[in-house]
Design a protein around this motif. Sequence first.
Motif, short mmCIF file in Angstrom:
data_model
loop_
_atom_site.label_atom_id
_atom_site.label_comp_id
_atom_site.label_asym_id
_atom_site.label_seq_id
_atom_site.Cartn_x
_atom_site.Cartn_y
_atom_site.Cartn_z
N GLN A 53 15.48 9.35 -4.56
CA GLN A 53 15.74 8.90 -5.82
C GLN A 53 15.11 7.93 -6.51
N PHE A 54 14.88 6.85 -5.65
CA PHE A 54 14.05 5.95 -6.06
C PHE A 54 12.53 6.49 -6.23
N PHE A 55 12.02 7.20 -5.63
CA PHE A 55 10.64 7.87 -5.96
C PHE A 55 10.47 8.52 -7.21
N TYR A 56 11.84 9.34 -7.26
CA TYR A 56 11.86 10.14 -8.63
C TYR A 56 11.91 9.09 -9.87
N LEU A 57 12.77 8.27 -10.13
CA LEU A 57 12.88 7.24 -10.93
C LEU A 57 11.62 6.24 -11.23
N GLY A 58 10.85 6.01 -10.01
CA GLY A 58 9.67 5.24 -10.33
C GLY A 58 8.79 5.83 -10.79
N LYS A 59 8.64 7.33 -11.00
CA LYS A 59 7.64 8.09 -11.60
C LYS A 59 8.10 8.62 -12.87
N ALA A 60 9.03 8.23 -13.35
CA ALA A 60 9.48 8.85 -14.54
C ALA A 60 9.76 7.81 -15.86
N ALA A 61 9.26 8.31 -16.84
CA ALA A 61 9.31 7.14 -18.03
C ALA A 61 10.72 7.24 -18.92
N VAL A 62 11.44 6.38 -18.09
CA VAL A 62 12.99 6.03 -18.25
C VAL A 62 13.19 4.68 -17.89
N ALA A 112 7.73 1.99 -15.93
CA ALA A 112 8.47 2.29 -14.73
C ALA A 112 8.04 2.16 -13.52
N ALA A 113 6.82 2.60 -13.21
CA ALA A 113 6.09 2.49 -11.65
C ALA A 113 6.12 1.24 -11.35
N LEU A 114 5.56 0.51 -12.24
CA LEU A 114 5.30 -1.17 -12.15
C LEU A 114 6.52 -1.80 -11.51
N MET A 115 7.60 -1.59 -12.37
CA MET A 115 8.82 -2.24 -12.06
C MET A 115 9.46 -2.01 -10.62
N ALA A 116 9.17 -0.53 -10.46
CA ALA A 116 9.67 -0.19 -8.91
C ALA A 116 9.04 -0.71 -7.99
N ALA A 124 12.89 -2.87 2.32
CA ALA A 124 12.15 -2.37 1.26
C ALA A 124 11.59 -1.40 1.55
N LEU A 125 11.16 -0.67 2.67
CA LEU A 125 10.55 0.48 2.96
C LEU A 125 11.60 1.60 2.66
N VAL A 126 12.93 1.32 3.26
CA VAL A 126 13.99 2.50 3.07
C VAL A 126 13.97 2.54 1.33
N LEU A 127 13.92 1.60 0.59
CA LEU A 127 13.90 1.76 -0.71
C LEU A 127 12.66 2.31 -1.54
N ALA A 128 11.88 2.08 -0.92
CA ALA A 128 10.48 2.64 -1.67
C ALA A 128 10.30 4.14 -1.24
N THR A 129 10.78 4.58 0.03
CA THR A 129 10.65 5.92 0.24
C THR A 129 11.85 6.88 0.06
N SER A 130 12.72 6.25 -0.38
CA SER A 130 14.20 7.18 -0.67
C SER A 130 13.85 8.17 -2.07
N ILE A 190 1.12 -1.14 0.05
CA ILE A 190 0.13 0.10 0.05
C ILE A 190 0.93 1.24 -0.25
N ILE A 191 1.85 1.48 0.68
CA ILE A 191 2.89 2.37 0.96
C ILE A 191 3.43 2.83 -0.36
N VAL A 192 4.09 1.48 -1.10
CA VAL A 192 4.70 1.76 -2.25
C VAL A 192 4.05 2.31 -3.47
N ALA A 193 2.68 1.64 -3.48
CA ALA A 193 1.76 1.81 -4.62
C ALA A 193 1.24 3.35 -4.41
N PHE A 194 1.05 3.69 -3.23
CA PHE A 194 0.65 5.20 -3.13
C PHE A 194 1.70 6.05 -3.49
N ASN A 195 3.03 5.66 -3.04
CA ASN A 195 4.32 6.64 -3.11
C ASN A 195 4.49 6.64 -4.86
N ILE A 196 4.31 5.60 -5.52
CA ILE A 196 4.85 5.80 -6.76
C ILE A 196 3.50 5.85 -8.01
#
Length: 276
Positions: A125-134, A89-93, A117-123, A14-20
């Motif tokens: 850089q990960f937040f930015y790349l997970g929401k970018a089409a790259v 990108a979001a799905l892969m994150a 997993a929580l540290v990764l999901a809320t960092s 739930i946390i990572v899905a909302f975040n991404i």
Amino acid sequence: MNRIEKGSLLVLAIIVAFNIFFGLGSIPLLDPDEPVYAETAREMIQFNDYLSPRIYNEYWFDKPPMYYWLVAGAMHVFGDGEFAARFPAALMAFLTVIMLYCSITRLFNERAGFWSALVLATSVQFFYLGKAAVTDTTLLFFLTGSLLCYLHKQYWLMYVCMALATVTKGPIGIVFPGAIIFLHILCTGQWQRLFKMHCLRGLLLYFFFAAPWYYLMYQVHGMEFINTFLGFHNITRFTTPEHPTRVLWWYYFPVIILGLFPWTGLLLQSIKASIT
């Protein structure tokens, strides 16, 4: 084997899905990279050619096709727009976080898996790349998968992950995890693992999944593809800086420090604990 807690997994999901995924398509694609990946996927659909990437009606040998394929698939499902361009990108994150939780839980314990997993999901850089089409989180998923498979001694799946990373970004899909695994074996002295990894048959499995696109591209485009993709976009760009005036030896230190925010303190604490 340590047990995965369904409650912790649900909270994490739930946390990572909302975040991404929240607001994923709410802002226009940002220059310079996002529009390029989206446009290449659009032209795959337009020309009905899923082999040779194009950009503005010209063949484009910059990256392998994995992310273009994923975006094209998302466009078929969600329509042509910012959400579809960013969804893979979001799905892969999201999947990387879940994979990390399950893997670390089994290697160590559930608490370590959840917090890793929580540290990764809320960092940041990960937040930015997970929401970018790259391509970054797609590559991250397969590279992380290959290394975790190595730790779990799932060697056949490790080679498949390396192959899919190669179809995502190029030869670094096997060079990076291969180098990391070799250094781990060298430092730990576990040379017997080389025999258990079935290296020769594993490489055949790797090429079975990684080579077809490269072979077909060579058949269609000949040496132009080899010289542009492998020669320039891989060897030259890897060995020669694209912007020489901006080459700074300390560049990645602030990137890591800022990218890990708000968990930067854990990195510094871990470094201190490892040398004391």
